[in-house]
Enzyme design. Structure first.
Site, mmCIF file in Angstrom:
data_model
loop_
_atom_site.group_PDB
_atom_site.id
_atom_site.type_symbol
_atom_site.label_atom_id
_atom_site.label_comp_id
_atom_site.label_asym_id
_atom_site.label_seq_id
_atom_site.Cartn_x
_atom_site.Cartn_y
_atom_site.Cartn_z
ATOM 1 N N HIS A 81 -5.270 -3.374 5.613
ATOM 2 C CA HIS A 81 -4.695 -4.155 4.530
ATOM 3 C C HIS A 81 -3.517 -5.008 4.996
ATOM 4 O O HIS A 81 -3.471 -6.207 4.759
ATOM 5 C CB HIS A 81 -4.243 -3.237 3.385
ATOM 6 N N HIS A 116 -10.254 2.782 -3.724
ATOM 7 C CA HIS A 116 -9.418 1.708 -3.199
ATOM 8 C C HIS A 116 -8.890 2.072 -1.809
ATOM 9 O O HIS A 116 -8.096 3.002 -1.667
ATOM 10 C CB HIS A 116 -8.270 1.473 -4.183
#
Length: 239
Positions: free
Chosen positions: A49, A7
């Site tokens: 992100h 991730h």
């Protein structure tokens, strides 16, 4: 065998969504890596992100969409993680594609909302075409309209449908969407055996996020999960 995703790279060992984080994940033998893409002010695809970099550099309060690539590349996002990463900056999608071997599955998440990046889907497909990277690619998003836009441009690309909150029968929602959904990506908090079985019955793989504890991972594997997104190298390098 589960297919687990690193991730944002190996984010416990290097600044998330950076080339060092991806290098660490590759070194661990990760078979799949997840990362997020956004567009700069001058329409370059970058891997990040957050919509702002304040979490990594408190002196920076502008959104990525308000910065050119040149301006973005002047912002240090590594030193807040560790002084050894001083000078590390947000990578472009080009840089990540050049780094990651083609045998690693790349889950590219389109990071729309609260910013809607007009044309990001076309830019993404153009970039993948430039590097001939249509194999081992999975496009995901919480913005399901973005997934629809991807499908209209590149109908054969597999899509991953992200769900943060619980909704009624997400497997039925995915089926009725008319999209080329390959996998459902639910929040692991509510992922259980029943959800996994329903999704499998509809032909969808299930990859919950974000699973960092081995006990929870083992529980989900016992439920029949196909893989997870994880920050834990012991999990994302597990087969």
């Amino acid at each position: 065998m589960t297919l687990n995703f690193a991730h944002r790279g190996s984010l416990t060992e290097a600044p998330e969504n950076t080339l060092p984080a991806f290098q660490k994940a590759i070194a661990h033998g990760a078979k799949a890596i997840e990362f997020d893409i956004q567009l700069t002010k001058d329409n370059y695809l970058v891997v990040c992100h957050d919509h702002k970099l304040t979490r990594f550099n408190p002196w920076t309060n502008k959104r990525i969409t308000d910065l050119t690539l040149s301006e973005l590349k002047q912002i240090d996002i590594g030193s807040s993680f560790n002084e050894n990463y001083t000078g590390i900056t947000v990578p472009t999608l080009d840089e990540v594609l050049e780094l990651c071997p083609k045998n690693i599955l790349l889950n590219i998440e389109i990071k729309n909302i609260p910013v809607i990046y007009k044309g990001i889907e076309e830019q993404l497909i153009h970039c993948l075409s430039k590097y001939n990277r249509f194999e081992n690619i999975l496009i995901s998003s919480f913005d399901h309209v973005a997934l629809k836009n991807v499908q209209e441009i590149a109908p054969t690309l597999p899509l991953g449908m992200l769900f943060y909150y619980r909704i009624l029968n997400p497997w039925d929602y995915a089926t009725k969407s008319g999209l080329n959904i390959a996998s459902i990506h639910p929040n692991n908090v509510y992922t259980d055996r029943q959800l996994i079985e329903h999704c499998h019955n509809k032909g969808y793989q299930v990859y919950p996020f974000t699973v960092n504890k081995k006990e929870r991972f083992n529980e989900l594997v016992a439920y029949g999960v196909d893989g997870v997104f994880s920050n834990n190298p012991e999990i994302f390098s597990h087969e």
